[in-house]
Each structure stands twice: as structure tokens, then as C-alpha cells.
Design a protein around this motif. Structure first.
Motif, mmCIF file in Angstrom:
data_model
loop_
_atom_site.group_PDB
_atom_site.id
_atom_site.type_symbol
_atom_site.label_atom_id
_atom_site.label_comp_id
_atom_site.label_asym_id
_atom_site.label_seq_id
_atom_site.Cartn_x
_atom_site.Cartn_y
_atom_site.Cartn_z
ATOM 1 N N PHE A 320 29.909 44.987 20.574
ATOM 2 C CA PHE A 320 30.588 44.470 19.388
ATOM 3 C C PHE A 320 32.103 44.536 19.560
ATOM 4 O O PHE A 320 32.827 43.624 19.111
ATOM 5 C CB PHE A 320 30.159 45.278 18.161
ATOM 6 N N ALA A 321 32.601 45.601 20.202
ATOM 7 C CA ALA A 321 34.044 45.708 20.417
ATOM 8 C C ALA A 321 34.549 44.587 21.319
ATOM 9 O O ALA A 321 35.611 43.993 21.078
ATOM 10 C CB ALA A 321 34.363 47.082 21.021
ATOM 11 N N ASP A 322 33.795 44.290 22.379
ATOM 12 C CA ASP A 322 34.190 43.194 23.271
ATOM 13 C C ASP A 322 34.190 41.856 22.544
ATOM 14 O O ASP A 322 35.086 41.018 22.754
ATOM 15 C CB ASP A 322 33.240 43.138 24.460
ATOM 16 N N MET A 323 33.202 41.651 21.694
ATOM 17 C CA MET A 323 33.131 40.381 20.976
ATOM 18 C C MET A 323 34.235 40.280 19.937
ATOM 19 O O MET A 323 34.794 39.188 19.705
ATOM 20 C CB MET A 323 31.753 40.228 20.323
ATOM 21 N N ALA A 324 34.556 41.405 19.303
ATOM 22 C CA ALA A 324 35.669 41.385 18.349
ATOM 23 C C ALA A 324 36.975 41.037 19.059
ATOM 24 O O ALA A 324 37.799 40.268 18.546
ATOM 25 C CB ALA A 324 35.778 42.734 17.645
ATOM 26 N N LEU A 325 37.164 41.593 20.250
ATOM 27 C CA LEU A 325 38.365 41.293 21.024
ATOM 28 C C LEU A 325 38.423 39.806 21.377
ATOM 29 O O LEU A 325 39.494 39.201 21.407
ATOM 30 C CB LEU A 325 38.383 42.151 22.295
ATOM 31 N N ARG A 337 38.719 37.167 8.224
ATOM 32 C CA ARG A 337 38.515 38.549 8.634
ATOM 33 C C ARG A 337 37.217 38.630 9.423
ATOM 34 O O ARG A 337 36.172 38.160 8.978
ATOM 35 C CB ARG A 337 38.447 39.466 7.410
ATOM 36 N N LEU A 338 37.278 39.237 10.583
ATOM 37 C CA LEU A 338 36.102 39.445 11.420
ATOM 38 C C LEU A 338 35.819 40.939 11.487
ATOM 39 O O LEU A 338 36.666 41.719 11.920
ATOM 40 C CB LEU A 338 36.330 38.897 12.829
ATOM 41 N N ARG A 339 34.631 41.349 11.018
ATOM 42 C CA ARG A 339 34.269 42.760 11.013
ATOM 43 C C ARG A 339 32.976 42.949 11.791
ATOM 44 O O ARG A 339 32.134 42.043 11.861
ATOM 45 C CB ARG A 339 34.082 43.266 9.583
ATOM 46 N N VAL A 352 24.292 39.625 29.217
ATOM 47 C CA VAL A 352 24.850 38.265 29.248
ATOM 48 C C VAL A 352 24.142 37.387 28.229
ATOM 49 O O VAL A 352 24.773 36.644 27.464
ATOM 50 C CB VAL A 352 24.720 37.676 30.669
ATOM 51 N N VAL A 353 22.801 37.450 28.197
ATOM 52 C CA VAL A 353 22.036 36.641 27.244
ATOM 53 C C VAL A 353 22.359 37.058 25.817
ATOM 54 O O VAL A 353 22.587 36.214 24.941
ATOM 55 C CB VAL A 353 20.520 36.770 27.525
ATOM 56 N N LEU A 354 22.396 38.386 25.565
ATOM 57 C CA LEU A 354 22.668 38.865 24.212
ATOM 58 C C LEU A 354 24.071 38.467 23.774
ATOM 59 O O LEU A 354 24.289 38.037 22.632
ATOM 60 C CB LEU A 354 22.499 40.381 24.172
ATOM 61 N N ARG A 355 25.033 38.592 24.687
ATOM 62 C CA ARG A 355 26.401 38.193 24.351
ATOM 63 C C ARG A 355 26.485 36.686 24.078
ATOM 64 O O ARG A 355 27.202 36.248 23.180
ATOM 65 C CB ARG A 355 27.349 38.575 25.482
#
Length: 481
Positions: A320-325, A337-339, A352-355
């Protein structure tokens, strides 16, 4: 609501042996009943001749009783044939089997009464009458080969009853102490010949039955093959139509950024001083082209079965942190706002698939949200883990909630779809199907949507599972509005 809008591939499965045998037996009963009327007519024509021959030579009471009983059975069979034509001729399967079970005794009854004519005439009527009666019984036995051998239970019932009745008629006088004038030798010879005739009759009937059965089994397999080829032809036509639609849509969507790129290049060539203003647009067009090619390649690999899955431990909070970045700049560019919200959890999945799945869902949510924000969370349930992507965007009308997972589909009245390729949710649907996950969508037009990705609970979770997760998610979502 589970969402699975990918066209189902209906593969024709061969019918089970039980289904085949039921269909074949139904057809064999049809052949049996088609031959029932000719055999009934032959019996009705032979009966008056035999009565005329036996009259005055056999006991009148016995002859009258035999005639009444046989005539009653023949009339009953005539009614039975009419019932079949009216109720069962247009049906197949269990109904015909039920019909045979209900009326099957009549074949044995006819055999018994025809065989009983030998008992009426043997050692009582003249030799000529006995000979004619014997020929009639022999003829009915041979007629059963063509009339009844299609359905083996009816054939066996008739021939067994016929021959046993003849044996009883021949052996009856001996059992009652009456010795034939011709001697025991002739009686034994008749009995042996009758047994040989019975054996030959049964063997010939079973072979004819096998011919009938093999013919209908071949017909069944041919029809099954025709149905399979028909389904494959239809599937091929659908695949060609899908391919043509796919290529046409891809060409249309690819033409737009390429055309824009060529215009910007011409503009830059004629007005070099505008490079600072034109360069971002060129980058945007290039990014759209790359996104389209990446999506097309993903779809091609998934459809071809070449998408390699590599399972490993995935830290959900780090994911989740990588996706928020990755997506926070996009959200900030639209004043959204993205939380994210997740308890410390490690799952066994392909990162990779989940991302790719969650990234497409978040990207889709940001694209269709103009105010408020987007929430990416993980909810723990007893049997599944549920990834949720909430947004406060335009929502999706019920009539579009299936179509949005099709290639290149875009809701025309939605803002933010102008630069959308219409492939993100298609890739999500294909990847979730490939991984065996489940995808659900709840959405209300003009209020927002929530996509749920459900994974089986073969994960390692830390910390107790309480209802606090739901409270935190709802509170975070309220904070986005």
C-alpha cells in the motif's frame, strides 16, 4: 455482486454412458412399438384360421376359454398401441421406459397363449391340425426376430413365454400319465428340437438387437459430434468477431495519441520557441501510447496463457505504501485525497499481479473522481481477505456495471474517460479469473463506487480480527468526502 463479464467458454462435454444408454433404449422402444401393429395384425389374421381348424377336434370349453383370453390380450395390446401413439410417441427417455414397464407383461401374455395352442391340439386334434398349429407357433417365433428383437427385454419375455408354454403343452400329457401313441422317442425328439430352436432364436435375436443398438449408438455419436462442431464453429465466429472488434477499437484508440503526437511534432518544427509548452503534451501522448501497448501486451499474454505467476510473501502495508507513492501525485494533481488502511498482514500472492489489479482499480477510481478522494483498504473476514477500493466519484449506473469489464468500453457521459483506453478493468477481470480470486462491485450513480477483491484466507495475519477494521474504513471514507 460478483462481477465476471468475460464471455464463458462453453466446451462441449461428451455425454455420460448413462445418458447415451437412456437415449438408445428410448429409440429401441420406438422401433419395438413401430413393429407392434404389424405383429398384431398377423396375430389377428391367424386366430380365425386356428379356431376353424381346432373346432370339433379339441374340447370346446378349452377352445372357447383360449379364444376369449387370447382375443382379450390382443384387444388390450391394440389399446396399448393407441396409448403409445397418443402419449409417448413424441417423447423420449424415462417416459418411454415407464411405458414399457407398465405394459411389458403383455408380450409374455401373448407368448403364453400362442404356445398354449400346442397344448390344446397335441394328442387331441388330427395330425394335420397339429402340424398347422405348429407352423403358426413357429412363424410367430420367427416373427419375433423382426418385431421384438430391437428391445431385448420384450423379445426375451415373449420368446421365453412362447417356448415354455409349448414345452408345458408337450409334457402335459406325460405328467398326467398319458403316454403318446407314437412313443416317448418322438416326444423327446420334439422337446430337443424345441430347445435347439429356442437357443437359435435367442442367439439370433440378441445379434439383431446388437445391430439395432450399434446403429443408434452411432447415430448418437454422430449427433454429438455435429453438436460439438456446431458449438466450435459458433465459438470460432464469436472469436473472430471479438478479434475484429478488438483490433478496430485498438486501432481507433491508438490513432488518437499518434495523430496528436504528429501534430505536436509539426507544431514544434514550425515554432521551436513553443517547446516548453509542447513538450508536456508530447510526453502525455507518448505515455498514452505506451499505456495502450502495455495493456495490449498484458491481454495477449493472459489470453495466450503465457502470463507467469510467481507466488511469494507480500507485505500488504509495504504494498500500500508503494502504491500511495505512485498515485499520490495523480491525486494531488486533481486536488483529491488518497488514503490507505491495512493492519500488519503478510499474504501469499504474486506481488506483480496483485499490484497490477489494485493499481488499475485505484487508477480507475482517481480518473472518475472529481472531488473527495479514494481509499485503498484491507478488510479481514473469517474465510476471505478483502481488498477494497472506495471512491467518491461519478459512480456506475446499473446498466453499465457488467459492460465496464469489456475491452475498450467507456461510459460516454463520464468525465475523465477521454484519455482512458478502456482496458484497465478488462485486465483486472482477466487477472482475477486467472488467479482464482473473486471480484465484486457496488456502485451508485453520482455517489461513488467500491470494488472488492476477495482472496482465500490462506494468509498469515498478525493481531486479532475485530470489527474495528470496518469502523476505521468507514471513518476514513467519511474523511474523503
Amino acid at each position: 455482486m460478483l462481477v465476471d463479464t468475460q464471455p464463458a467458454t462453453h466446451q462441449h462435454m461428451p455425454a455420460s454412458p448413462e445418458v447415451r444408454d437412456q437415449w438408445v433404449d428410448s429409440k429401441l422402444i420406438g422401433v419395438l412399438m413401430d413393429n407392434a401393429m404389424p405383429s398384431l395384425i398377423s396375430a389377428a389374421l391367424a386366430l380365425p384360421i386356428m379356431i376353424y381348424l381346432m373346432a370339433g377336434e379339441v374340447h370346446s370349453v378349452a377352445l372357447t376359454g383360449w379364444t376369449v383370453l387370447l382375443l382379450g390380450v390382443l384387444l388390450y395390446r391394440y389399446r396399448m398401441i393407441g396409448t403409445y401413439r397418443l402419449r409417448y410417441d413424441s417423447t423420449e427417455g424415462p417416459l418411454r421406459m415407464e411405458f414399457v414397464r407398465r405394459y411389458g407383461w403383455s408380450w409374455a401374455a401373448v407368448g403364453v397363449f400362442w404356445g398354449a395352442s400346442i397344448g390344446l391340439t397335441y394328442l387331441q386334434a388330427s395330425v394335420q391340425t397339429q402340424f398347422v398349429c405348429g407352423l403358426v407357433v413357429l412363424g410367430h417365433g420367427l416373427l419375433s426376430l423382426t418385431a421384438f428383437s430391437a428391445y431385448l427385454p420384450a423379445f426375451r419375455s415373449y420368446t421365453n413365454a412362447l417356448v415354455i408354454s409349448v414345452l408345458v403343452g408337450l409334457m402335459g400329457p406325460m405328467l398326467m400319465g398319458v403316454v403318446p401313441t407314437t412313443g416317448v422317442k418322438h416326444l423327446v425328439s420334439l422337446v430337443l428340437l424345441l430347445l435347439i430352436f429356442w437357443w437359435l432364436l435367442r442367439m439370433a435375436g440378441e445379434r439383431l438387437h446388437q445391430v439395432h443398438r450399434a446403429s443408434f449408438e452411432l447415430q448418437f455419436y454422430n449427433q454429438e459430434l455435429i453438436d460439438s462442431l456446431t458449438q466450435q464453429t459458433r465459438a470460432s465466429l464469436r472469436a473472430v468477431a471479438t478479434k475484429n472488434r478488438f483490433l478496430a477499437s485498438a486501432a481507433h484508440d491508438l490513432r488518437q495519441p499518434v495523430h496528436a503526437l504528429s501534430l505536436y511534432a509539426d507544431w514544434l518544427a514550425t515554432e521551436p520557441e513553443m517547446a516548453r509548452d509542447i513538450a508536456p503534451r508530447i510526453l502525455q501522448s507518448t505515455r498514452a501510447i505506451n499505456e495502450l501497448f502495455d495493456s495490449l501486451f498484458d491481454l495477449t499474454r493472459i489470453d495466450a496463457g503465457n502470463y507467469k505467476v510467481r507466488l511469494q510473501h507480500v507485505d500488504v502495508r509495504q504494498l500500500f505504501a508503494d502504491m500511495a507513492l505512485q498515485f499520490e501525485p495523480v491525486a494531488a494533481g486533481k486536488s483529491l485525497r488518497l488514503r490507505t488502511h491495512a493492519r500488519p498482514t503478510t499474504i501469499w500472492a504474486d506481488p506483480v499481479v496483485l499490484r497490477r489489479i489494485l493499481g488499475n482499480l485505484v487508477s480507475n477510481a482517481l480518473r472518475h473522481t472529481q472531488k473527495g478522494g479514494v481509499l485503498l483498504g484491507l478488510r479481514h473476514r473469517s474465510d476471505v481477505l478483502v481488498f477494497e477500493v472506495w471512491d467518491t466519484g461519478v459512480g456506475i449506473a446499473r446498466e453499465h456495471q457488467q459492460a465496464i469489464f469489456q475491452e475498450f468500453f467507456r461510459v460516454s457521459q463520464h468525465q475523465g474517460t477521454e484519455d482512458s483506453l478502456g482496458l484497465g478493468l478488462t485486465i483486472v477481470s482477466k487477472l482475477t479469473t486467472m488467479m482464482g480470486y473473486q471480484l465484486a462491485l457496488n456502485s451508485v450513480a453520482n455517489r461513488g463506487s467500491v470494488f472488492r477483491l476477495m482472496l482465500p484466507a490462506y494468509t498469515r495475519r498478525e493481531g486479532p480480527i475485530t470489527d474495528g477494521t470496518s469502523v476505521l474504513v468507514n471513518a476514513a471514507l467519511r474523511g474523503l468526502r
